[in-house]
Write a protein that holds these residues in place. Structure first.
Motif, PDB file in Angstrom:
ATOM      1  N   GLY A   7       0.806  -1.217   0.000  1.00  0.00           N
ATOM      2  CA  GLY A   7       0.000   0.000   0.000  1.00  0.00           C
ATOM      3  C   GLY A   7       0.834   1.260   0.000  1.00  0.00           C
ATOM      4  N   ALA A   8       2.115   1.136  -0.320  1.00  0.00           N
ATOM      5  CA  ALA A   8       2.978   2.321  -0.397  1.00  0.00           C
ATOM      6  C   ALA A   8       2.474   3.271  -1.478  1.00  0.00           C
ATOM      7  CB  ALA A   8       4.421   1.919  -0.684  1.00  0.00           C
ATOM      8  N   LEU A   9       1.970   2.696  -2.555  1.00  0.00           N
ATOM      9  CA  LEU A   9       1.323   3.473  -3.615  1.00  0.00           C
ATOM     10  C   LEU A   9      -0.185   3.358  -3.440  1.00  0.00           C
ATOM     11  CD1 LEU A   9       3.534   2.358  -6.623  1.00  0.00           C
ATOM     12  CD2 LEU A   9       3.343   4.712  -5.789  1.00  0.00           C
ATOM     13  N   SER A  10      -0.888   4.478  -3.549  1.00  0.00           N
ATOM     14  CA  SER A  10      -2.343   4.471  -3.362  1.00  0.00           C
ATOM     15  C   SER A  10      -2.962   5.607  -4.156  1.00  0.00           C
ATOM     16  CB  SER A  10      -2.695   4.593  -1.877  1.00  0.00           C
ATOM     17  OG  SER A  10      -2.191   5.818  -1.344  1.00  0.00           O
ATOM     18  N   SER A  11      -4.285   5.689  -4.134  1.00  0.00           N
ATOM     19  CA  SER A  11      -4.991   6.750  -4.833  1.00  0.00           C
ATOM     20  C   SER A  11      -6.187   7.196  -3.996  1.00  0.00           C
ATOM     21  CB  SER A  11      -5.444   6.264  -6.220  1.00  0.00           C
ATOM     22  OG  SER A  11      -5.957   7.348  -6.988  1.00  0.00           O
ATOM     23  N   ASN A  12      -7.022   8.063  -4.561  1.00  0.00           N
ATOM     24  CA  ASN A  12      -8.230   8.508  -3.870  1.00  0.00           C
ATOM     25  C   ASN A  12      -9.455   7.883  -4.538  1.00  0.00           C
ATOM     26  OD1 ASN A  12      -8.284   9.878  -6.270  1.00  0.00           O
ATOM     27  ND2 ASN A  12      -8.312  11.929  -5.390  1.00  0.00           N
ATOM     28  N   GLY A  13     -10.627   8.273  -4.094  1.00  0.00           N
ATOM     29  CA  GLY A  13     -11.859   7.697  -4.612  1.00  0.00           C
ATOM     30  C   GLY A  13     -12.088   7.910  -6.090  1.00  0.00           C
ATOM     31  N   LYS A  14     -11.615   9.034  -6.620  1.00  0.00           N
ATOM     32  CA  LYS A  14     -11.794   9.332  -8.048  1.00  0.00           C
ATOM     33  C   LYS A  14     -10.631   8.842  -8.907  1.00  0.00           C
ATOM     34  CE  LYS A  14     -14.780  13.431  -8.054  1.00  0.00           C
ATOM     35  NZ  LYS A  14     -14.902  14.840  -8.525  1.00  0.00           N
ATOM     36  N   ARG A  53       3.448  11.545  -0.340  1.00  0.00           N
ATOM     37  CA  ARG A  53       3.742  12.493  -1.399  1.00  0.00           C
ATOM     38  C   ARG A  53       2.826  12.231  -2.582  1.00  0.00           C
ATOM     39  NH1 ARG A  53      10.374  12.852  -1.948  1.00  0.00           N
ATOM     40  NH2 ARG A  53      10.798  13.706   0.131  1.00  0.00           N
ATOM     41  N   ILE A  54       2.458  13.279  -3.262  1.00  0.00           N
ATOM     42  CA  ILE A  54       1.679  13.127  -4.490  1.00  0.00           C
ATOM     43  C   ILE A  54       2.660  13.029  -5.648  1.00  0.00           C
ATOM     44  CG2 ILE A  54      -0.003  14.179  -6.036  1.00  0.00           C
ATOM     45  CD1 ILE A  54      -1.257  15.554  -3.633  1.00  0.00           C
ATOM     46  N   LEU A  55       2.710  11.865  -6.273  1.00  0.00           N
ATOM     47  CA  LEU A  55       3.640  11.648  -7.379  1.00  0.00           C
ATOM     48  C   LEU A  55       3.057  12.064  -8.721  1.00  0.00           C
ATOM     49  CD1 LEU A  55       5.266   8.180  -6.554  1.00  0.00           C
ATOM     50  CD2 LEU A  55       5.903  10.459  -5.746  1.00  0.00           C
ATOM     51  N   ALA A  56       1.723  12.027  -8.838  1.00  0.00           N
ATOM     52  CA  ALA A  56       1.080  12.386 -10.114  1.00  0.00           C
ATOM     53  C   ALA A  56      -0.364  12.792  -9.849  1.00  0.00           C
ATOM     54  CB  ALA A  56       1.130  11.214 -11.085  1.00  0.00           C
ATOM     55  N   GLN A  57      -0.849  13.753 -10.634  1.00  0.00           N
ATOM     56  CA  GLN A  57      -2.239  14.192 -10.566  1.00  0.00           C
ATOM     57  C   GLN A  57      -2.842  14.166 -11.966  1.00  0.00           C
ATOM     58  OE1 GLN A  57      -1.445  17.926  -8.135  1.00  0.00           O
ATOM     59  NE2 GLN A  57      -3.349  17.228  -7.151  1.00  0.00           N
ATOM     60  N   PHE A  58      -4.146  13.884 -12.025  1.00  0.00           N
ATOM     61  CA  PHE A  58      -4.801  13.737 -13.318  1.00  0.00           C
ATOM     62  C   PHE A  58      -6.136  14.487 -13.342  1.00  0.00           C
ATOM     63  CE2 PHE A  58      -2.458   9.951 -12.119  1.00  0.00           C
ATOM     64  CZ  PHE A  58      -1.550   9.823 -13.159  1.00  0.00           C
ATOM     65  N   ASP A  59      -6.514  14.918 -14.538  1.00  0.00           N
ATOM     66  CA  ASP A  59      -7.807  15.561 -14.749  1.00  0.00           C
ATOM     67  C   ASP A  59      -8.827  14.447 -14.981  1.00  0.00           C
ATOM     68  OD1 ASP A  59      -9.975  17.116 -15.358  1.00  0.00           O
ATOM     69  OD2 ASP A  59      -9.139  17.960 -17.211  1.00  0.00           O
ATOM     70  N   VAL A  60      -9.565  14.111 -13.958  1.00  0.00           N
ATOM     71  CA  VAL A  60     -10.530  13.019 -14.036  1.00  0.00           C
ATOM     72  C   VAL A  60     -11.937  13.594 -14.193  1.00  0.00           C
ATOM     73  CG1 VAL A  60     -11.566  11.065 -12.811  1.00  0.00           C
ATOM     74  CG2 VAL A  60      -9.090  11.433 -12.720  1.00  0.00           C
ATOM     75  N   ARG A  61     -12.637  13.171 -15.231  1.00  0.00           N
ATOM     76  CA  ARG A  61     -13.990  13.674 -15.490  1.00  0.00           C
ATOM     77  C   ARG A  61     -14.956  12.507 -15.686  1.00  0.00           C
ATOM     78  NH1 ARG A  61     -13.104  18.789 -19.688  1.00  0.00           N
ATOM     79  NH2 ARG A  61     -11.313  19.724 -18.582  1.00  0.00           N
ATOM     80  N   ARG A  62     -16.246  12.831 -15.636  1.00  0.00           N
ATOM     81  CA  ARG A  62     -17.268  11.821 -15.828  1.00  0.00           C
ATOM     82  C   ARG A  62     -17.603  11.716 -17.317  1.00  0.00           C
ATOM     83  NH1 ARG A  62     -20.832   9.500 -12.244  1.00  0.00           N
ATOM     84  NH2 ARG A  62     -20.331  11.017 -10.614  1.00  0.00           N
ATOM     85  N   ASN A  98     -19.523  11.399 -20.669  1.00  0.00           N
ATOM     86  CA  ASN A  98     -20.864  11.842 -21.082  1.00  0.00           C
ATOM     87  C   ASN A  98     -21.735  10.682 -21.555  1.00  0.00           C
ATOM     88  OD1 ASN A  98     -20.314  14.540 -20.553  1.00  0.00           O
ATOM     89  ND2 ASN A  98     -19.556  14.934 -22.635  1.00  0.00           N
ATOM     90  N   GLU A  99     -21.117   9.554 -21.904  1.00  0.00           N
ATOM     91  CA  GLU A  99     -21.870   8.419 -22.421  1.00  0.00           C
ATOM     92  C   GLU A  99     -22.302   7.449 -21.319  1.00  0.00           C
ATOM     93  OE1 GLU A  99     -22.807   8.189 -25.578  1.00  0.00           O
ATOM     94  OE2 GLU A  99     -21.792  10.078 -26.036  1.00  0.00           O
ATOM     95  N   CYS A 100     -21.315   6.960 -20.541  1.00  0.00           N
ATOM     96  CA  CYS A 100     -21.614   5.921 -19.538  1.00  0.00           C
ATOM     97  C   CYS A 100     -21.665   6.444 -18.109  1.00  0.00           C
ATOM     98  CB  CYS A 100     -20.598   4.786 -19.626  1.00  0.00           C
ATOM     99  SG  CYS A 100     -18.910   5.271 -19.187  1.00  0.00           S
ATOM    100  N   GLY A 101     -21.130   7.646 -17.878  1.00  0.00           N
ATOM    101  CA  GLY A 101     -21.167   8.231 -16.544  1.00  0.00           C
ATOM    102  C   GLY A 101     -20.016   7.822 -15.644  1.00  0.00           C
ATOM    103  N   ASN A 102     -19.122   6.967 -16.137  1.00  0.00           N
ATOM    104  CA  ASN A 102     -17.968   6.557 -15.331  1.00  0.00           C
ATOM    105  C   ASN A 102     -16.852   7.597 -15.416  1.00  0.00           C
ATOM    106  OD1 ASN A 102     -19.038   4.069 -14.485  1.00  0.00           O
ATOM    107  ND2 ASN A 102     -18.454   3.102 -16.417  1.00  0.00           N
ATOM    108  N   TYR A 103     -16.033   7.641 -14.356  1.00  0.00           N
ATOM    109  CA  TYR A 103     -14.899   8.569 -14.356  1.00  0.00           C
ATOM    110  C   TYR A 103     -13.774   8.025 -15.226  1.00  0.00           C
ATOM    111  CZ  TYR A 103     -16.992  11.207 -10.503  1.00  0.00           C
ATOM    112  OH  TYR A 103     -17.828  11.977  -9.737  1.00  0.00           O
ATOM    113  N   PHE A 104     -13.046   8.928 -15.881  1.00  0.00           N
ATOM    114  CA  PHE A 104     -11.893   8.525 -16.689  1.00  0.00           C
ATOM    115  C   PHE A 104     -10.895   9.671 -16.723  1.00  0.00           C
ATOM    116  CE2 PHE A 104     -14.301  11.051 -19.608  1.00  0.00           C
ATOM    117  CZ  PHE A 104     -13.418  11.537 -20.553  1.00  0.00           C
ATOM    118  N   THR A 105      -9.666   9.353 -17.105  1.00  0.00           N
ATOM    119  CA  THR A 105      -8.617  10.368 -17.187  1.00  0.00           C
ATOM    120  C   THR A 105      -8.771  11.135 -18.494  1.00  0.00           C
ATOM    121  OG1 THR A 105      -7.127   8.945 -15.924  1.00  0.00           O
ATOM    122  CG2 THR A 105      -6.131  10.772 -17.121  1.00  0.00           C
TER     123      THR A 105
END
Length: 368
Positions: free
Chosen positions: A268-275, A318-327, A329-336
């Motif tokens: 778990g040294a590498l992890s992410s958030n809910g989005k 530490r935050i190693l990378a950040q991404f523009d995650v959006r929903r 328009n077709e399926c409603g799932n989040y993607f980069t």
């Protein structure tokens, strides 16, 4: 007789086919080999392969009738400050660099390791000496404590308590005396069976266990001991190639946010958030197994050139990378999102396939 045990679910090679880890085989050449992507060894293998226990970053190996963690606390409770294969460990190689650092820090008196019985110039001697050297190098960066060997202190041999020595002799005599209890054929059959290779495979239970994040006991011990150590006035930065059990990382712009690195990280040294919009890294949970590097297709994860000792005393994510995650328009799932139409890769593929089928149907209709 102590026998070598292997927990498949704890091995990074069982986590991903991309793992290049060979630390166990490199530590115990001739005893452990790689077959089908996993370590294999003869069923009768025991102390002669003990070096793999101290080498494995995730503690996948162990010996029957001996626990390194239990030894750590027994040693600190005792008055003896000598670690010897004649007295309290089956082999010095069961101790990792982390164990050695923790033992030196936790003990009020200097700790000495008995190198008698280990022949200079051999692989095993070099391995043990290298671990002691790395531990002392690490200790010197923030502490005045150090580990010693009996070759430095002038101690000729390990002093074994008389009761234990008598017990060891009795055990030895029992092991070589048949006394009519064991038949020659059974001894022969056992010897043949001990040479058969111990092979390991995945099953549903192992697959489920692999998904669990687990921090090795040796890291838990080190983190606990470090809380008792005084914080140095200045923090040194050590060359990463001189530190074998922990690392600091950075991620370059080629990262695609595929999520594989933090999904397969064993601790778990590498992890992410809910989005899944960022990648966190906690150096004190990293065991430097290199699995995230091995599995990263664009090779976006890199080791930081220097390891900052500050991480031992002021751990942080530490935050190693950040991404523009959006929903989508077709399926409603989040993607980069990387620009253009706000559709996820899956929906784009489905749309392209639908268009292809539609055009193909029109072409067939026109030809008819």
């Amino acid at each position: 007789m102590m026998k070598l045990h292997f927990d498949v679910a704890s091995c990074v090679r069982a986590t991903s086919k991309f793992s290049h880890c060979r630390k166990c085989a490199d530590a115990a050449p001739g005893q452990i080999e790689m077959e089908g992507g996993l370590p294999v060894f003869a069923k009768g293998t025991g102390v002669e392969a003990a070096a793999c226990i101290g080498a494995c970053p995730t503690e996948a190996f162990s010996l029957s009738d001996f626990s390194v963690t239990a030894f750590f606390f027994r040693f600190l409770d005792s008055k003896v400050r000598l670690i010897s294969s004649n007295m309290n460990v089956p082999c010095l190689s069961v101790l990792s660099v982390e164990h050695l650092v923790s033992l030196a820090l936790a003990s009020d008196d200097p700790v000495t390791l008995d190198l008698n019985g280990y022949e200079e110039g051999t692989h095993l001697f070099a391995l043990i000496a290298a671990r002691i050297e790395e531990a002392n190098f690490m200790l010197s960066s923030f502490s005045e404590k150090a580990l010693f060997t009996n070759r430095e202190t002038g101690m000729e041999e390990a002093v074994v308590p008389q009761e234990q020595a008598i017990g060891n002799r009795r055990d030895f005599l029992k092991s070589i005396s048949l006394k009519g209890v064991l038949k020659h054929k059974k001894n022969f059959d056992d010897a043949v069976a001990s040479d058969e290779l111990h092979r390991f495979v995945h099953d549903a239970g192992i697959t489920a266990k692999i998904k669990e994040k687990h921090l090795p006991d040796k890291r838990k011990i080190l983190l606990t001991i470090l809380k008792r150590v005084g914080v140095p006035e200045t923090f040194e930065v050590l060359p990463q190639e001189e530190v074998s059990f922990v690392s600091q990382k950075f991620i370059d712009d080629s990262c695609t946010n595929c999520q594989i690195c933090y999904r397969i990280c064993p601790t778990g040294a590498l992890s992410s958030n809910g989005k899944f919009s960022l990648i966190h890294f906690d150096a004190m949970l990293c065991v430097k197994c290199h699995l995230c590097h091995d599995a990263c297709e664009p090779d976006a994860i890199h080791l930081q050139p220097g390891f900052e000792i500050k991480a031992f005393f002021e751990p942080q994510q530490r935050i190693l990378a950040q991404f523009d995650v959006r929903r989508c328009n077709e399926c409603g799932n989040y993607f980069t999102y990387s620009g253009g139409e706000q559709s996820c890769p899956r929906c784009k593929i489905e749309e392209e396939e639908a268009m292809f089928l539609h055009e193909n149907a029109k072409r067939i209709q026109n030809e008819a």
